[in-house]
Write an enzyme that holds these catalytic residues in place. Structure first.
Site, PDB file in Angstrom:
ATOM      1  CB  CYS A   1      -0.963  -0.012   1.186  1.00 15.12           C
ATOM      2  SG  CYS A   1      -2.044  -1.444   1.151  1.00 15.12           S
TER       3      CYS A   1
ATOM      4  CG  HIS B   1      -6.525   0.607   1.945  1.00 20.33           C
ATOM      5  ND1 HIS B   1      -5.647   1.249   1.096  1.00 20.33           N
ATOM      6  CD2 HIS B   1      -5.754   0.053   2.926  1.00 20.33           C
ATOM      7  CE1 HIS B   1      -4.409   1.087   1.546  1.00 20.33           C
ATOM      8  NE2 HIS B   1      -4.456   0.377   2.649  1.00 20.33           N
TER       9      HIS B   1
END
Length: 415
Positions: free
Chosen positions: A165, A342
């Protein structure tokens, strides 16, 4: 002593669950829109989690020829659309005279999960001969950068970054370095992800990383809220044109912001967890401030990683307080993930775009779904509604599985 180029941002492009294109995305941010909805990309009958931040209005053939699109995984399609918007927004003409000085660096966390699942099913049902010859070039992470460079004709530095991420934050940092050192005049940098597949959703759900509020999905992403229970998986892409100041000014480009520096660190601690003292976050912010030659008192806004997981949010809050001391309580900090979920490897690029627009418009993005304060998360998270601000410098944080941390530092541009 070698002189380094200043690096500015001249173009923006985004594909997100609250809008395709930066104007729609930014309007969604400031009006506190919510992009979380029931999943349509997979049959969720047997899944524990049945909602996501899907880009539900994405029609590939609106942007890419049907035959060409069939040879791209969804994560590549997103990257192409976001990058072409960014190049058009920057009014950057790429031709035989300058193509060798323009590059593409796009990060991604997991690559073509959808393609892999489709082709694996063919293999299991019909054997090796049923697998598409395009399996590998469709699913590998670098093909986002590859296809973008082919479509826009950029022949400069071309690569991909894979660090979960933090992928797009790292990609932007690498691009910053190359432009600053004079290795390219401009680089299209960012990240992309399309992880909403059966195995992708099941994998994150089974490790208990995802919120399970199936009956209340609109409030499932609750960064920094006491009752948060996990993140909402999302998809999308963000691309930015990073350009040397001298090159941008020579061609009369409109400049959004100056990218001042970054900080990259590692936890050396756990494959998915983070040190409770927030030292990875703290060090990344300190390094970004140092590279950018910024005083801590200059920071006027932080776009947080803010995942809505039980672990991340107090650790990030703790890290901000460690860096800024008592002043931390006066720095607005919000999580874009509350609105779009996300986006994994694409998240930090989209969040940096939100930060750029916040600086440009002097508006603080909100953290929606903030209902119950958490004693461990006691900062100003701009709860539920955007608001006007006065700030010149901002940070954008990111972290990823494997112990990766990244902070990007920006300054508002004054013509």
């Amino acid at each position: 002593m070698r002189e380094f180029e200043r690096v500015v941002i001249t173009g923006l492009g985004a594909v997100t669950p609250i809008g395709i294109g930066v104007p729609k995305f930014w309007d969604g941010i400031v009006t506190a829109q919510n992009g979380v909805k029931p999943m349509t990309l997979i049959d969720t009958t047997r899944h524990q989690v049945r909602f996501a931040g899907e880009v539900s209005d994405f029609v590939t053939t609106d942007f890419i020829d049907k035959r060409e699109a069939k040879r791209m995984d969804r994560f590549v399609q997103f990257a192409v659309v976001a990058s072409e918007e960014a190049v058009a927004d920057a009014e950057l003409e790429i031709n035989d005279d300058n193509c060798d000085r323009i590059g593409v660096i796009i990060g991604c966390g997991v690559g073509g999960l959808q393609t892999w699942e489709i082709e694996h099913a063919k293999f299991m049902q019909g054997g090796p001969d049923r697998v598409s010859p395009f399996l590998i070039p469709m699913m590998i992470v670098n093909m986002a950068a590859g296809h973008v460079s082919i479509r826009i004709g950029a022949r400069g530095p071309n690569t991909a970054v894979v660090s979960a991420c933090t992928s797009s934050a790292h990609a932007i940092g690498v691009a910053f370095d190359m432009v600053a050192r004079g290795e390219a005049d401009a680089i299209i940098a960012g990240g992309t992800e399309a992880p909403i597949s059966n195995c992708g959703v099941a994998g994150f759900a089974n490790m208990r990383a995802l919120s399970r509020r199936n009956d209340d999905f609109l409030t499932a992403s609750r960064p920094f809220d006491k009752d948060r229970d996990g993140f909402v998986i999302g998809e999308g892409a963000g691309s930015l044109v990073l350009e040397s100041l001298s090159h941008a000014q020579a061609r009369g480009a409109r400049i959004y912001a100056e990218l001042l520096g970054y900080g990259f660190t590692g936890d050396a601690y756990h494959m998915t967890g983070m040190r409770e003292d927030g030292s990875g976050y703290s060090k990344a912010m300190e390094l970004a401030l140092d590279m950018a030659k910024l005083d801590k008192d200059e920071i006027g806004y932080i776009n947080a990683h803010g995942t809505s997981t039980p672990t991340n949010d107090p650790v990030e809050s703790r890290a901000v307080k460690s860096v800024f001391g008592e002043r931390a309580h006066k720095i607005p900090m919000s999580s874009t993930k509350s609105q779009i979920g996300h986006l994994l490897g694409g998240g930090s690029a989209v969040e940096l775009i939100a930060t750029v627009k916040a600086l440009e418009n002097q508006i603080l993005p909100p953290t929606i779904n903030h209902f119950e304060p958490d004693p461990e998360c006691d900062l100003d998270y701009v709860p539920n509604h955007s608001r006007k601000g006065e700030f010149e410098v901002a940070l954008s944080n990111a972290t990823g599985f494997g112990g990766h941390y990244a902070t990007l530092a920006l300054r508002r541009w004054h013509p």
